[in-house]
Design an enzyme around this catalytic site. Structure first.
Site, PDB file in Angstrom:
ATOM      1  N   SER A   1       3.285  11.658   2.181  1.00 61.71           N
ATOM      2  CA  SER A   1       2.223  12.081   3.098  1.00 61.71           C
ATOM      3  C   SER A   1       2.765  13.199   3.984  1.00 61.71           C
ATOM      4  O   SER A   1       3.247  14.199   3.459  1.00 61.71           O
ATOM      5  CB  SER A   1       1.719  10.891   3.924  1.00 61.71           C
ATOM      6  OG  SER A   1       0.608  11.259   4.701  1.00 61.71           O
ATOM      7  N   THR A   2       2.746  13.017   5.299  1.00 54.13           N
ATOM      8  CA  THR A   2       3.168  14.072   6.218  1.00 54.13           C
ATOM      9  C   THR A   2       4.593  14.535   5.913  1.00 54.13           C
ATOM     10  O   THR A   2       5.523  13.740   5.886  1.00 54.13           O
ATOM     11  CB  THR A   2       3.106  13.557   7.672  1.00 54.13           C
ATOM     12  OG1 THR A   2       1.830  12.957   7.893  1.00 54.13           O
ATOM     13  CG2 THR A   2       3.328  14.692   8.656  1.00 54.13           C
TER      14      THR A   2
ATOM     15  N   HIS B   1      -0.902  12.772   0.091  1.00 53.44           N
ATOM     16  CA  HIS B   1      -2.110  12.818   0.903  1.00 53.44           C
ATOM     17  C   HIS B   1      -2.456  14.274   1.198  1.00 53.44           C
ATOM     18  O   HIS B   1      -1.713  14.979   1.878  1.00 53.44           O
ATOM     19  CB  HIS B   1      -1.906  12.065   2.222  1.00 53.44           C
ATOM     20  CG  HIS B   1      -1.670  10.598   2.032  1.00 53.44           C
ATOM     21  ND1 HIS B   1      -1.088   9.809   3.004  1.00 53.44           N
ATOM     22  CD2 HIS B   1      -1.947   9.769   0.987  1.00 53.44           C
ATOM     23  CE1 HIS B   1      -1.022   8.555   2.555  1.00 53.44           C
ATOM     24  NE2 HIS B   1      -1.528   8.513   1.343  1.00 53.44           N
TER      25      HIS B   1
ATOM     26  N   MET C   1       3.188   9.208   7.406  1.00 58.77           N
ATOM     27  CA  MET C   1       2.732   8.340   8.482  1.00 58.77           C
ATOM     28  C   MET C   1       1.980   7.145   7.905  1.00 58.77           C
ATOM     29  O   MET C   1       1.313   7.255   6.876  1.00 58.77           O
ATOM     30  CB  MET C   1       1.810   9.121   9.418  1.00 58.77           C
ATOM     31  CG  MET C   1       1.428   8.415  10.698  1.00 58.77           C
ATOM     32  SD  MET C   1       0.392   9.495  11.736  1.00 58.77           S
ATOM     33  CE  MET C   1       1.524  10.866  12.003  1.00 58.77           C
TER      34      MET C   1
ATOM     35  N   ASP D   1       0.815   3.247   3.809  1.00 57.91           N
ATOM     36  CA  ASP D   1       0.295   3.368   2.450  1.00 57.91           C
ATOM     37  C   ASP D   1       1.445   3.348   1.441  1.00 57.91           C
ATOM     38  O   ASP D   1       2.390   4.133   1.543  1.00 57.91           O
ATOM     39  CB  ASP D   1      -0.491   4.676   2.315  1.00 57.91           C
ATOM     40  CG  ASP D   1      -1.167   4.814   0.959  1.00 57.91           C
ATOM     41  OD1 ASP D   1      -1.410   3.780   0.311  1.00 57.91           O
ATOM     42  OD2 ASP D   1      -1.445   5.957   0.561  1.00 57.91           O
TER      43      ASP D   1
END
Length: 348
Positions: free
Chosen positions: A169-170, A195, A288, A291
């Site tokens: 993600s991030t 993401h 973050m 997930d």
């Protein structure tokens, strides 16, 4: 004395040709067919009633162990496993014997030349041809017991077909670039959830493809996973790994958000645990939230090797930390070491 009728079931056209050519040299053996998958083999068995079936393990549509289980339950037959997975003492060899195979044999390769393999296989075919119908019924009963106590598919056994599932993600875009740039061209298939909004993923995949030795692209629905290729889940579509026989596919679905995400790492990891099991490597990168944490735990429980990016190299130490905290991670590694760890893991 009538000839021994032999049916060959192997998805490799070259192997079918070699076995047909070599075994036909023996005057006591008749090759009644050489077919590429169990569904065609099933029809051939019913129509022609071979004495011996030579069966591969890794095949499309249905793997050989699953077919063997079905055969011994509904139509007991003399089966010899001929597979690159059938090294003496391997998990596949032991499971095949448990499920009713009479012999296991390696394909030509490091252990046997074509000539040596053919001579040994001819001897095995002649030997098993004398196995009685009563003995086959006993093997059928034993197979049913073995399946009931320990059902087996290729997802439960290490095979030559491996999968690498990656979630990020991030901060993940650069982390993925650093990893994928260092993947060799013969790396097993890679499936990735990053993401990212819809329409951005195609451009991101194209950017990665331009700097990597392997092929990187946005996944299409039911696209076959192939070595040397990485598939990125499209924005706003969940991606799952599914399997038919020895072949893995990327299945795209809509479905509800998971952990506020679509695509969700959770969906990818849970499906990889279900369909790839021991054959998988899972990697959770910077991001973050949580997930993928529960999915990575399921992957580890299914026998996969699981890796998390360490805190120092993460932009956000959220997703990896959650996976580590619940016991889903086997190896914690800085980003610059993860490519090496992945290669070591898939190399066995």
């Amino acid at each position: 004395m009538p000839k021994i009728k032999v049916l060959v079931c192997d998805d490799s056209a070259m192997v079918r040709k070699i076995l047909t050519t070599e075994l036909s040299k023996d005057p006591d053996i008749e090759i009644i067919g050489a077919v590429p998958d169990p569904y065609i083999a099933r029809d051939k068995i019913v129509a022609e009633k071979p004495d011996v079936l030579l069966l591969d393990v890794e095949m499309p549509r249905m793997d050989g162990l699953t077919f063997l289980q079905k055969l011994m339950k509904h139509y007991p037959i003399r089966v010899i496993i001929v597979s690159s997975l059938a090294e003496r003492g391997s998990e596949v060899a032991m499971k095949a014997i448990e499920f009713g195979a009479l012999e296991v044999m390696c394909k030509p390769g490091s252990m046997y030349s074509v000539g040596d393999m053919s001579e040994q296989l001819i001897d095995k075919i002649k030997a098993v041809s004398f196995v009685s119908e009563e003995r086959l019924k006993m093997l059928s009963a034993r197979s049913a017991s073995a399946v009931k106590s320990a059902p087996a598919t290729l997802s439960m056994i290490k095979t030559t077909n491996k999968i690498i599932a990656v979630g990020a993600s991030t901060g993940g875009t650069e982390a993925l670039r650093e990893i994928l740039e260092r993947m060799p061209t013969n790396i097993p298939p890679i499936v990735i959830v990053q993401h990212m909004p819809q329409y951005f993923t195609k451009t991101f995949a194209e950017r990665l493809d331009s700097v990597c030795k392997i092929k990187v692209k946005e996944a299409d629905n039911m696209e076959i996973l192939a070595p040397g290729k990485a598939l990125l889940a499209p924005g706003n579509r969940h991606m799952q790994v599914v399997r038919s026989g020895a072949v893995y596919y990327a299945k795209l679905t809509d479905g509800p958000l998971v952990h506020h995400q679509r695509p969700a790492v959770e969906n990818l990891f849970l499906s990889t645990a279900q369909y790839a099991g021991k054959n998988a490597v899972g990697v959770i990168l910077t991001g973050m939230g949580k997930d993928g944490a529960a999915g990575m735990l399921e992957m580890r429980r299914a026998g996969a090797y699981t890796i998390a990016q360490d805190e120092m190299s993460c932009v956000v130490f959220g997703m990896p930390k959650e996976a580590i905290d619940i016991g889903g991670v086997m190896k914690i590694s800085p980003l610059n070491r993860i490519p090496e760890v992945i290669v070591e893991a898939v190399s066995g």
